[in-house]
Structure formats: structure tokens, C-alpha cells
Enzyme design. Structure first.
Site, short mmCIF file in Angstrom:
data_model
loop_
_atom_site.label_atom_id
_atom_site.label_comp_id
_atom_site.label_asym_id
_atom_site.label_seq_id
_atom_site.Cartn_x
_atom_site.Cartn_y
_atom_site.Cartn_z
N ASP A 154 132.99 48.96 16.11
CA ASP A 154 134.09 48.51 16.97
C ASP A 154 133.60 48.32 18.41
OD1 ASP A 154 133.69 51.25 16.89
OD2 ASP A 154 135.79 51.77 17.26
N ASP A 165 129.24 40.49 8.60
CA ASP A 165 130.07 39.31 8.37
C ASP A 165 130.91 39.02 9.61
OD1 ASP A 165 131.44 37.28 7.19
OD2 ASP A 165 132.36 38.47 5.61
N TYR A 218 131.26 44.76 -0.42
CA TYR A 218 131.56 43.54 -1.18
C TYR A 218 131.08 43.65 -2.63
CZ TYR A 218 132.59 41.28 3.31
OH TYR A 218 133.13 40.95 4.52
N ASP A 251 129.95 36.21 13.01
CA ASP A 251 130.86 35.12 13.39
C ASP A 251 131.26 35.25 14.86
OD1 ASP A 251 130.83 33.99 10.92
OD2 ASP A 251 133.00 33.84 10.73
#
Ligand code: NAD
Length: 370
Positions: free
Chosen positions: A227, A251, A143, A255
Site C-alpha cells: 500500500d 499486477d 491467481y 499498471d
């Protein structure tokens, strides 16, 4: 009681002030019962700060945040400020706090209360008793990495670039947070990357392993590809204690872990900076949810995410583990008693307002402390 625990309270916008009011009540209860005391100052952030000062975070407020031992943050944003230029939007206030306090480690617990097991989309046996913590690197990685941008190629097509960059110190400081946390929990860390396809991931793995071998040999360390971690989180989340990972994977995985618990109004978070000479870290505690404009001002919001953020502050900024347990226990007992705000309402339970949820919590705290 006088106190050297300096807390800056930033309720913000929308439901922020409503949920924070209940947290302040609980903090005052601790003071009144002479269990713990806090030196609390309140200030504006987000849209509220813009309305008063023309900026989402006044420089004086920033200075107060830097001088505080901990910042308690509500939520910011709302339709009233959506037309503003990007730099003046309420969310910029929060981003500035994170940046200038250099909060590089984001902690998100995923904890399932027995009483709310029905709120998850997963089978009860998969999530019953779930208690894991995701530590996400927050200020580096893809980011922020350079080069970045979109360029026009000679043939008229475009090329978009973002770069994953991590240095040894950036990896070590966030891994250290994870190992320290694990020692206060079940002593296990799972470090997550994509070492199979990314050189930076391979280096992440090596640095975390080195740190563990030199400084935390007592902590069990496992490495996992991102993954696979996503898959394991929904297959068997109880295998995890502390997960540490980079900004991008964190991130996504945080979630995913949050939704194991099923309810936005219940999720706390902490963002930590580097320790100073006395060992104290800069820290900001906030619920994961936003300002919920659809229910703001209606005394309907669930204050428990903000309350559990307060409990994290007691635990991680002030080493008040017993007091944090008291808050967590009170939350559990209120839920066990069938008391619910609208967002977590279930058939046969008692629906209450924000304020009444605060009343119920203080009552349970009284009972627990008696
Ligand atoms: P949101 O989290 O505010 O709301 C999503 C949904 O969940 C809404 O239906 C809301 O009513 C409900 N909800 C959220 N928290 C709740 C609570 N404590 N109790 C009961 N119900 C709750 O997300 P959104 O609607 O996408 O965003 C609204 C505003 O909040 C936007 O301006 C956004 O930018 C901002 N936002 C701020 C933060 C922050 O301050 N850290 C985080 C996310 C979004």
C-alpha cells in the site's frame, strides 16, 4: 550474416503485424549494417492462428517458441473472435506460451522520455528522468493458489476463496532476476509485500533478504508494504530503481507505474523463464498494449512499444547493451525531433503514420551509426 540468435516472431492480430513490420525492418537494418544478425522465423498466433489452424497456437508454433532464444510477440485479439469459446480465444495463445515456457518473471520498465513529459497526468518535476523497472512474479501467488472457488453455505449464502501461496524456490528465482537486473542498473532493489498482515508476505521478505545477504551483498535492498509502494509510486517514483513483488501486487503496481508515463503506445515488457545450463533464459518480449481494433489496418499505430520490447530483447536475451542503447537513443531522437503517431500527438508536432515512424527510426539509426 548468419546468426545463432534464434528469434520467433509472432505478430498476431490487429495492429500487431503493423508494429512488428517496423521492428523487423530495424532488425534487418542491424543485419545490413553488420552490427548484429538474427535468425528470424515468423509464425501465427491468436486469431490469425485460429483462422488458419482452428487453434490460437498450433503445436508446431509452440515447439518453435520453446526452441527459440527469444519470442517477439505483437498483440492478439479482436471482435472477430470474441464469440469463440474461451479455450479457442486468441488470448489463450499467449497464455499457453507463458505457461509452457514457464515465464515466471514479468519485467515492465516505466521510462519517461523528456519529449513526452506532457503526456503524464503527474507534474513534470515528479516524473522527469523517471526510469524504474517492476519485476512481477507471474506464475504463482493468489491467481493460482489452491484451494480456490466459490462454495454454497448451509444458510444459503456463499463463500469465495482464493489462496496466496509461495514457496522458497518461487520467491528466490524471481528475486534473483531483480538483483541481477539491479546490477545492470542503479544497484537498488525494493521488495514489496504485506508482511504486516500476511504470513506469506513475511516469508517473502525473509527469503528475499536471505538471498541478498548470501548472493548479492553489493545490491542495496529495501522492503516496503504494497500500500505504501502504491502511494510512493505517485508521490515520488524516482526513488525506485528495481521493484520486485508478487503476482497480485505486481499486477496493480505495474499498471500504476505504467500510467506514470502516460502513453500505452510506448510501453514495452519482457517475460523471462529460468536460465538453462548455458545461462540463457526462455523469454518473450511484447508491447503492453493490445491489438487496438479501432485503428488496426489504418497505418496509424505507434510502433515504439514494440520497438522498445525489441530493445529489451537485445539487452536481456543477447547481452547486446550497446545495440539496445542505439535503439533507445533512436527512439529518443525521433521524439525530440517532434515526430509523433496519433496516440502521442501534441500541438506543434508532426503527425506520422506507423510506416513513417519506422522510416524516422531507421534514419536516426543511420545517423547514430555513421
Ligand atoms: P488496446 O491496448 O488494444 O487498446 C486501447 C486503446 O489504446 C485503443 O484506443 C487503441 O487504439 C489505443 N492503442 C493501443 N495501442 C496503441 C498503439 N500502439 N498505438 C496507438 N494507439 C494504441 O486494448 P483494448 O481495446 O482493451 O483491447 C483490444 C483487443 O486487444 C482485445 O481483443 C483484447 O483482448 C486484446 N488485448 C491483447 C493484449 C495482448 O495481446 N497482450 C493485451 C491487451 C488487450
Amino acid at each position: 550474416m548468419s546468426s545463432n540468435r534464434k528469434i520467433l516472431v509472432l505478430p498476431g492480430d490487429g495492429i500487431g503485424p503493423e508494429v512488428m513490420a517496423e521492428v523487423v525492418r530495424v532488425a534487418e537494418w542491424f543485419d545490413k549494417r553488420r552490427i548484429a544478425s538474427f535468425d528470424m522465423t515468423e509464425d501465427l498466433v491468436g486469431g490469425a492462428a485460429y483462422d488458419a489452424h482452428g487453434t490460437p497456437l498450433h503445436n508446431d508454433t509452440m515447439a518453435r517458441a520453446l526452441a527459440a532464444d527469444a519470442v517477439l510477440f505483437g498483440s492478439v485479439g479482436g471482435p472477430k473472435w470474441e464469440h469463440l469459446p474461451f479455450a479457442l480465444r486468441p488470448e489463450r495463445g499467449l497464455l499457453r506460451l507463458r505457461k509452457e515456457m514457464d515465464l515466471f518473471a514479468n519485467l515492465r520498465p516505466a521510462l519517461v522520455f523528456d519529449a513526452l513529459i506532457g503526456a503524464s497526468t503527474l507534474k513534470p518535476e515528479v516524473i522527469q528522468g523517471l526510469d524504474l523497472m517492476i519485476v512481477r512474479e507471474l506464475t504463482g501467488g493468489v491467481y493460482f493458489g489452491e484451494p480456490r472457488g466459490v462454495e454454497l453455505l448451509a444458510d444459503g449464502t456463499r463463500r469465495g476463496i482464493n489462496t496466496q501461496v509461495y514457496t522458497t524456490p518461487e520467491i528466490i528465482r524471481v528475486a534473483r532476476v531483480a538483483f541481477e537486473l539491479a546490477r545492470k542498473r542503479r544497484n537498488r532493489v525494493c521488495s514489496v509485500e504485506k508482511a504486516n498482515v500476511m504470513e506469506s508476505g513475511e516469508m517473502w521478505r525473509e527469503e528475499v533478504q536471505k538471498l541478498r545477504d548470501s548472493d548479492y551483498p553489493d545490491v542495496e535492498l529495501q522492503h516496503m508494504y504494497a500500500d505504501n509502494c502504491a502511494m510512493q509510486l505517485v508521490r515520488n517514483p524516482k526513488q525506485f530503481d528495481v521493484i520486485v513483488t508478487d503476482n497480485l501486487f505486481g499486477d496493480i503496481l505495474s499498471d500504476c507505474a505504467a500510467m506514470l508515463t502516460g502513453s500505452l503506445g510506448m510501453l514495452p515488457s519482457a517475460s523471462l523463464g529460468a536460465p538453462d545450463a548455458s545461462g540463457r533464459r526462455k523469454a518473450l518480449y511484447e508491447p503492453v498494449h493490445g491489438s487496438a481494433p479501432d485503428i488496426a489496418g489504418k497505418n496509424m499505430a505507434n510502433p515504439l512499444a514494440c520497438m522498445l520490447s525489441f530493445s529489451m530483447m537485445l539487452r536481456y536475451s543477447f547481452d547486446l547493451a550497446e545495440e539496445a542503447d542505439l535503439v533507445d537513443q533512436a527512439v529518443k531522437r525521433v521524439l525530440d525531433a517532434g515526430i509523433r503517431t496519433g496516440d502521442i500527438m501534441q500541438p506543434g508536432m508532426k503527425k506520422v503514420s506507423t510506416r513513417e515512424m519506422g522510416d524516422a527510426l531507421v534514419q536516426e539509426l543511420e545517423a547514430l551509426a555513421a
